[in-house]
Motif scaffolding. Structure first.
Motif, mmCIF file in Angstrom:
data_model
loop_
_atom_site.group_PDB
_atom_site.id
_atom_site.type_symbol
_atom_site.label_atom_id
_atom_site.label_comp_id
_atom_site.label_asym_id
_atom_site.label_seq_id
_atom_site.Cartn_x
_atom_site.Cartn_y
_atom_site.Cartn_z
ATOM 1 N N PRO A 42 18.814 11.780 -4.660
ATOM 2 C CA PRO A 42 18.490 10.393 -4.334
ATOM 3 C C PRO A 42 18.358 9.486 -5.542
ATOM 4 N N GLN A 43 18.361 10.027 -6.737
ATOM 5 C CA GLN A 43 18.309 9.191 -7.944
ATOM 6 C C GLN A 43 19.690 8.951 -8.543
ATOM 7 N N GLN A 44 20.697 9.523 -7.937
ATOM 8 C CA GLN A 44 22.063 9.320 -8.398
ATOM 9 C C GLN A 44 22.930 8.916 -7.208
ATOM 10 N N GLY A 45 24.152 8.518 -7.513
ATOM 11 C CA GLY A 45 25.055 8.149 -6.443
ATOM 12 C C GLY A 45 24.536 6.949 -5.678
ATOM 13 N N TYR A 46 24.959 6.826 -4.458
ATOM 14 C CA TYR A 46 24.544 5.724 -3.591
ATOM 15 C C TYR A 46 23.185 6.047 -2.995
ATOM 16 N N HIS A 47 22.192 5.198 -3.198
ATOM 17 C CA HIS A 47 20.878 5.470 -2.630
ATOM 18 C C HIS A 47 20.103 4.186 -2.390
ATOM 19 N N LEU A 48 19.170 4.262 -1.432
ATOM 20 C CA LEU A 48 18.350 3.137 -1.029
ATOM 21 C C LEU A 48 17.032 3.143 -1.784
ATOM 22 N N PRO A 49 16.387 1.974 -1.922
ATOM 23 C CA PRO A 49 15.012 1.963 -2.420
ATOM 24 C C PRO A 49 14.136 2.848 -1.537
ATOM 25 N N PRO A 50 13.095 3.466 -2.098
ATOM 26 C CA PRO A 50 12.310 4.447 -1.326
ATOM 27 C C PRO A 50 11.444 3.796 -0.257
ATOM 28 N N ASP A 51 11.184 4.572 0.805
ATOM 29 C CA ASP A 51 10.201 4.179 1.803
ATOM 30 C C ASP A 51 8.808 4.330 1.207
ATOM 31 N N GLU A 52 7.854 3.569 1.751
ATOM 32 C CA GLU A 52 6.510 3.547 1.178
ATOM 33 C C GLU A 52 5.463 3.665 2.279
ATOM 34 N N GLY A 53 4.242 3.980 1.861
ATOM 35 C CA GLY A 53 3.107 3.975 2.788
ATOM 36 C C GLY A 53 2.822 5.320 3.401
ATOM 37 N N PRO A 54 1.579 5.541 3.824
ATOM 38 C CA PRO A 54 1.188 6.806 4.453
ATOM 39 C C PRO A 54 1.761 6.922 5.861
ATOM 40 N N GLU A 55 1.730 8.137 6.398
ATOM 41 C CA GLU A 55 2.155 8.392 7.772
ATOM 42 C C GLU A 55 0.928 8.566 8.655
ATOM 43 N N SER A 56 0.998 8.019 9.854
ATOM 44 C CA SER A 56 -0.134 8.133 10.773
ATOM 45 C C SER A 56 0.329 7.760 12.170
ATOM 46 N N GLU A 57 -0.332 8.327 13.172
ATOM 47 C CA GLU A 57 -0.075 7.874 14.536
ATOM 48 C C GLU A 57 -0.588 6.452 14.758
ATOM 49 N N ASP A 58 -1.434 5.988 13.867
ATOM 50 C CA ASP A 58 -1.888 4.596 13.912
ATOM 51 C C ASP A 58 -0.844 3.736 13.192
ATOM 52 N N CYS A 59 0.336 3.626 13.801
ATOM 53 C CA CYS A 59 1.498 3.058 13.110
ATOM 54 C C CYS A 59 1.999 1.751 13.711
ATOM 55 N N LEU A 60 1.305 1.210 14.709
ATOM 56 C CA LEU A 60 1.804 0.001 15.363
ATOM 57 C C LEU A 60 1.388 -1.232 14.559
ATOM 58 N N HIS A 61 2.135 -1.478 13.495
ATOM 59 C CA HIS A 61 1.890 -2.596 12.604
ATOM 60 C C HIS A 61 3.200 -3.324 12.337
ATOM 61 N N LEU A 62 3.114 -4.610 12.131
ATOM 62 C CA LEU A 62 4.300 -5.395 11.782
ATOM 63 C C LEU A 62 4.003 -6.278 10.580
ATOM 64 N N ASN A 63 5.059 -6.835 10.013
ATOM 65 C CA ASN A 63 4.983 -7.628 8.797
ATOM 66 C C ASN A 63 5.660 -8.969 9.033
ATOM 67 N N VAL A 64 5.106 -10.023 8.459
ATOM 68 C CA VAL A 64 5.633 -11.373 8.674
ATOM 69 C C VAL A 64 5.788 -12.087 7.336
ATOM 70 N N TRP A 65 6.941 -12.727 7.158
ATOM 71 C CA TRP A 65 7.176 -13.629 6.028
ATOM 72 C C TRP A 65 7.475 -15.009 6.598
ATOM 73 N N THR A 66 6.790 -16.021 6.101
ATOM 74 C CA THR A 66 6.989 -17.362 6.644
ATOM 75 C C THR A 66 6.851 -18.433 5.569
ATOM 76 N N PRO A 67 7.631 -19.506 5.669
ATOM 77 C CA PRO A 67 7.469 -20.627 4.735
ATOM 78 C C PRO A 67 6.242 -21.486 5.040
ATOM 79 N N GLY A 68 5.583 -21.305 6.198
ATOM 80 C CA GLY A 68 4.440 -22.167 6.477
ATOM 81 C C GLY A 68 3.648 -21.748 7.690
ATOM 82 N N LEU A 69 2.326 -21.905 7.607
ATOM 83 C CA LEU A 69 1.428 -21.627 8.722
ATOM 84 C C LEU A 69 1.050 -22.928 9.430
ATOM 85 N N ARG A 70 0.997 -22.879 10.729
ATOM 86 C CA ARG A 70 0.432 -23.982 11.525
ATOM 87 C C ARG A 70 0.968 -25.353 11.117
#
Length: 555
Positions: free
Chosen positions: A103-131
């Motif tokens: 995975p450090q040579q050839g064609y490869h993606l940036p690594p996945d991050e974060g711990p593993e857990s069944e408590d996994c129902l989370h999402l992420n938001v990027w926005t130019p403005g709130l409210r």
């Protein structure tokens, strides 16, 4: 203390007070109110705010093998500056189909991050403005990794540049995978609350889309303009959502990137796989109540260790949340009026298969037949089989410039990865409601990594769509010239996705005029430098391979 010192001191205290108030105001500007409680994000730079790890559902250890539930409300302001946990994986931190031999040579993606857990129902938001009262298009991304692995927790899916570039809101999501999301227990353990177990991971995505409907206006987004898009398994999840009544009305455009789902797993087959897994766990179906109790109490790690015995995990045509196969025998009728783009890369299997088998890049004409016999099962069915020597002869006739390895990757890409897209596009085009707003693309631009030997492989459209080429040198190359070319491609692809999210039509000034796909012309956008429209690319391959009845991989 003289009068001057008093005045200076007072001025300093006043300035400190202003600074404190300014700091408090800045902090409050990073707080968003959701239906469950308040969350504090961070400034991502470039005029974009980022909120990571927002809970959209309860810990799934409490709803194991069942439909998810919304999160319990909270009173304090929760921190949303870092990834939430990702779903438990079954083959390491990276998806098997995205891994390379090194995975450090050839064609490869940036690594996945974060711990593993069944408590996994989370999402992420990027926005130019709130409210701010703006109604920005929402681009809701579903990660790949088939249905067994993967996560949104990676720099590759950072939405900062996309949000800034298009003045859009970007959402990425984690959900249950492998047996936690798709182990079908309804038939084996009736009456135990497992009726939705075969599609629990899909219902997680439905819950996340409901969260968007109810909360995205707070983040400057428009709940009536939600585009779901996903790559590989994420694209297949998008296709499945199109056929799920609980998801109807929660999204308004779809882009499927190298991921199709023509059929779901049939209940009897899914039950057989679940029974094999229960046997590994030392459980049987004779005492459903007792077995269900044990399943709910088993440690996460025990289930992960057994997950390999289940084979394929994916959505089940269970007659409930997935009442019919997504694209068989027709396109999903409940979504026929939803605009859709379907795309594949020209050389999918150069990473999908070649990434873990580097010897395939050095095949000879003598070793090619055995390699195809082993790696091209979709040339055969119970009714029709294409002889490997004949297939090789056809491809050599059509592409005399191809080497033996080129033929291998072309055949495996066309028969394995591309066929599903052809079927889905054809069935959309045969539907008079869907045809006027169906578009097809093929990514032809080649990754320059290792002198271009990976061609345009599986996953290459991700950094282009997110405009994240700077953090993807293992995918788009590291030289200044490589980056400059990749940026030109990212300009084209990301602007096309943004235009589609905004209007439901992909046409924009950065790409050629793109006609809707129909069965006569079969107009296809070839993303390249320069991009162009070609009618019915790979027509010979389509007609020849189409003689073999298609079976959705794994089902």
């Amino acid at each position: 203390m003289n009068r001057r010192e008093v005045l200076v001191g007072g001025a300093m205290l006043g300035a400190a007070g202003l600074l404190d108030r300014s700091a408090l105001a800045a902090k409050s500007d990073l707080v968003a109110t959701t239906t469950a409680g308040k969350v504090r994000g961070r400034d991502a730079g470039a005029g974009v705010l980022c909120f990571k790890g927002i809970a959209y559902g309860q810990d799934t250890a409490q709803t194991r093998f069942a439909a998810p539930k919304p999160p319990a409300p909270w009173k304090e302001i929760r921190d949303a500056s870092d990834w939430g946990p990702r779903s438990p994986q079954i083959s390491g931190a990276r998806s098997r189909h995205e891994a390379t031999a090194n995975p450090q040579q050839g064609y490869h993606l940036p690594p996945d991050e974060g711990p593993e857990s069944e408590d996994c129902l989370h999402l992420n938001v990027w926005t130019p403005g709130l409210r701010d009262g703006k109604k920005r298009p929402v681009m809701f991304y579903i990660h790949g990794g088939a249905y067994s692995n993967g996560t949104a927790n990676a720099a590759l899916y950072d939405g900062t540049r996309l949000a800034k570039r298009g003045d859009v809101v970007v959402v990425t999501v984690n959900h249950r995978l492998n047996l936690f999301g798709y182990l079908y227990l309804a038939q084996l353990l009736p009456g135990q609350g497992f009726d939705d177990s075969g599609n629990a991971g899909q219902l997680d995505l439905v819950l996340a889309l409901q969260w968007v409907r109810d909360n995205i206006a707070e983040f400057g987004g428009d709940p009536s303009r939600v585009m779901i898009f996903g790559q590989s398994g994420g694209g297949a999840k998008c296709a499945t959502l199109m056929a799920q009544p609980p998801a109807h009305g929660l999204f308004h455009r779809v882009i499927s990137m190298s991921g199709q789902q023509v059929t779901g797993a049939q209940p009897n087959h899914a039950s057989d796989r679940a029974k094999a897994l229960l046997k590994v766990l030392g459980l049987d179906t004779a005492t459903p109540e007792a077995t269900a109790k044990v399943l709910r109490a088993l440690p996460t790690a025990t289930l992960q260790a057994a997950a390999h015995s289940g084979g394929y995990y994916g959505p089940v045509t269970d007659g409930r949340s997935l009442p019919a196969d997504p694209f068989s025998p027709t396109d999903p009728q409940i979504s026929s009026d939803v605009p859709m783009i379907l795309g594949n890369t020209h050389d999918e299997t150069r990473v999908l298969i070649g990434g873990s088998q580097p010897a395939l890049f050095s095949l000879t004409w003598d070793t090619l037949p055995a390699a195809l016999e082993k790696n091209a099962p979709y040339l055969k069915s119970d009714k029709v089989s294409l002889p490997v020597p004949e297939v090789i002869a056809k491809y050599r006739e059509w592409h005399p410039e191809y080497s033996a390895s080129d033929v291998f990757f072309a055949v495996t890409t066309d028969s394995r990865s591309w066929r599903g897209q052809v079927i889905e596009a054809d069935r959309r085009a045969a539907d008079p409601t869907a045809q006027p707003h169906t578009w097809v693309y093929q990514l032809n631009w080649k990754s320059p990594v290792e002198d271009g030997r990976f061609g345009a492989p599986h996953t290459l459209d991700i950094p282009l769509a997110f405009d994240n080429i700077a953090i993807s040198p293992g995918m788009i190359g590291s030289s200044d010239a490589d980056k400059a070319q990749a940026q030109q491609m990212a300009d084209i692809v990301s602007e096309t996705y943004i235009a589609f999210a905004r209007t439901g039509n992909p046409n924009n000034p950065h790409a050629p005029q793109w006609p809707a796909f129909d069965l006569n012309q079969r107009a296809t956008m070839l993303f390249d430098l320069p991009s162009r429209i070609e009618d019915d690319p790979r027509s010979r391959e389509r007609l020849y391979l189409g003689q073999v009845p298609y079976v959705q991989p794994g089902t």
